[in-house]
Design a protein around this motif. Structure first.
Motif, short mmCIF file in Angstrom:
data_model
loop_
_atom_site.label_atom_id
_atom_site.label_comp_id
_atom_site.label_asym_id
_atom_site.label_seq_id
_atom_site.Cartn_x
_atom_site.Cartn_y
_atom_site.Cartn_z
N ALA A 164 -3.16 0.38 -3.74
CA ALA A 164 -2.37 -0.75 -3.65
C ALA A 164 -1.74 -0.58 -5.12
O ALA A 164 -2.02 -0.29 -5.96
CB ALA A 164 -3.38 -1.87 -3.40
N CYS A 165 -0.37 -1.48 -5.26
CA CYS A 165 0.29 -1.68 -6.28
C CYS A 165 1.02 -3.15 -6.24
O CYS A 165 1.03 -3.67 -4.95
CB CYS A 165 1.15 -0.51 -6.60
SG CYS A 165 2.48 -0.42 -5.29
N GLN A 166 1.63 -3.41 -7.34
CA GLN A 166 2.25 -4.73 -7.55
C GLN A 166 3.64 -4.44 -6.63
O GLN A 166 4.28 -3.18 -6.68
CB GLN A 166 2.41 -5.15 -8.68
CG GLN A 166 1.20 -5.51 -9.52
CD GLN A 166 0.60 -6.59 -9.09
OE1 GLN A 166 1.20 -7.57 -8.48
NE2 GLN A 166 -0.75 -6.72 -9.12
N ASP A 167 4.32 -5.67 -6.17
CA ASP A 167 5.57 -5.45 -5.47
C ASP A 167 6.48 -4.83 -6.71
O ASP A 167 6.55 -5.25 -7.85
CB ASP A 167 6.23 -6.74 -5.18
CG ASP A 167 5.37 -7.45 -3.96
OD1 ASP A 167 5.04 -6.49 -3.00
OD2 ASP A 167 5.26 -8.53 -3.72
N GLY A 168 7.42 -3.92 -6.20
CA GLY A 168 8.42 -3.65 -7.14
C GLY A 168 8.02 -2.15 -7.81
O GLY A 168 8.57 -1.66 -8.52
N GLU A 169 6.32 -1.88 -7.97
CA GLU A 169 6.03 -0.92 -8.95
C GLU A 169 5.99 0.53 -8.06
O GLU A 169 5.19 1.50 -8.42
CB GLU A 169 4.74 -1.47 -9.28
CG GLU A 169 5.20 -2.41 -10.41
CD GLU A 169 3.66 -2.76 -11.43
OE1 GLU A 169 2.65 -2.25 -10.84
OE2 GLU A 169 3.91 -3.62 -12.22
N GLU A 170 6.30 0.47 -6.85
CA GLU A 170 5.99 1.55 -5.93
C GLU A 170 6.50 2.94 -6.39
O GLU A 170 5.88 3.70 -6.40
CB GLU A 170 6.50 1.05 -4.33
CG GLU A 170 5.96 0.33 -3.61
CD GLU A 170 6.73 -1.22 -4.01
OE1 GLU A 170 6.51 -2.03 -3.15
OE2 GLU A 170 7.58 -1.10 -4.81
N GLN A 171 7.83 2.93 -7.08
CA GLN A 171 8.54 4.01 -7.56
C GLN A 171 7.62 4.44 -8.75
O GLN A 171 7.57 5.66 -8.86
CB GLN A 171 9.86 3.87 -7.66
CG GLN A 171 10.59 4.94 -8.13
CD GLN A 171 11.01 5.84 -7.03
OE1 GLN A 171 10.88 5.55 -5.88
NE2 GLN A 171 10.23 7.25 -7.43
N PHE A 172 7.29 3.44 -9.79
CA PHE A 172 6.44 3.96 -10.87
C PHE A 172 5.18 4.66 -10.37
O PHE A 172 4.82 5.68 -10.99
CB PHE A 172 6.29 2.85 -11.72
CG PHE A 172 7.41 2.23 -12.27
CD1 PHE A 172 8.31 2.65 -13.27
CD2 PHE A 172 7.80 0.80 -11.88
CE1 PHE A 172 9.11 2.28 -13.74
CE2 PHE A 172 8.94 0.34 -12.30
CZ PHE A 172 9.64 0.93 -13.33
N LEU A 173 4.56 4.13 -9.21
CA LEU A 173 3.33 4.79 -8.70
C LEU A 173 3.58 6.15 -8.21
O LEU A 173 2.79 7.05 -8.31
CB LEU A 173 2.71 3.89 -7.68
CG LEU A 173 1.28 4.27 -7.05
CD1 LEU A 173 0.30 4.60 -8.14
CD2 LEU A 173 0.93 3.37 -6.05
N GLN A 192 0.91 -1.10 -0.03
CA GLN A 192 0.02 0.00 0.06
C GLN A 192 0.91 1.17 0.03
O GLN A 192 1.70 1.25 0.64
CB GLN A 192 -1.15 0.29 1.23
CG GLN A 192 -1.81 -1.13 1.31
CD GLN A 192 -3.08 -0.74 0.57
OE1 GLN A 192 -3.25 0.12 -0.21
NE2 GLN A 192 -4.05 -1.75 0.70
N VAL A 193 0.62 2.21 -0.74
CA VAL A 193 1.48 3.46 -0.83
C VAL A 193 0.57 4.69 -0.76
O VAL A 193 -0.54 4.56 -1.23
CB VAL A 193 2.26 3.38 -2.46
CG1 VAL A 193 2.74 4.73 -2.31
CG2 VAL A 193 2.81 2.26 -2.54
N GLU A 194 0.93 5.38 0.03
CA GLU A 194 0.20 6.78 0.35
C GLU A 194 0.77 7.56 -0.51
O GLU A 194 1.97 8.20 -0.62
CB GLU A 194 0.46 7.14 1.78
CG GLU A 194 -0.60 8.28 2.18
CD GLU A 194 -0.64 8.81 3.49
OE1 GLU A 194 -0.63 9.91 3.86
OE2 GLU A 194 -0.79 7.94 4.27
#
Length: 130
Positions: A16-25, A3-5
């Protein structure tokens, strides 16, 4: 699933996002936030859904403009590639260039004249020194 705020237009969202996609989000959210903040400054407070819709439309417009430029660049690349492909692949035949040769007699004569000129110059210098 992480979960990314994110913050868009001064409002916080948990996504919510896939593992490893936090930076793209985070990068995408930052782009959307720039547009939303600009809208908030220009228009003022508005409902979340409208703000996100307008910010998304602004980004879509910018993306469409970039896609047009990309298509133009790709067309230009294809045009240049076609020119390269149609260019001759072999080097042109070498041209024969004839250089006139100075006859040996002429070279000898010029050497004799140069030697006489130097001797005269030495003689003139000697007389001038006296």
């Amino acid at each position: 699933m992480p979960q990314v705020e994110i913050t868009i237009g001064g409002r916080n969202f948990e996504v919510a996002c896939q593992d490893g996609e936090e930076q793209f989000l985070m990068t995408a959210a930052a782009m959307l936030d720039v547009e939303a903040s600009s809208l908030s400054t220009q228009i003022g407070r508005m409902p979340e859904s409208r703000m996100l819709l307008m910010a998304g439309l602004l980004l879509a417009d910018r993306t469409a403009g970039l896609e047009d430029k990309l298509r133009e660049a790709e067309a230009r690349i294809a045009e240049l590639q076609a020119q390269i492909d149609s260019a001759p692949t072999q080097a042109p035949e070498p041209q024969r260039i004839e250089v006139p040769v100075i006859p040996a007699q002429t070279v000898e004569r010029l050497s004799d004249i140069a030697a006489k000129a130097e001797a005269l110059a030495d003689e003139v210098e000697a007389k001038a020194a006296d």
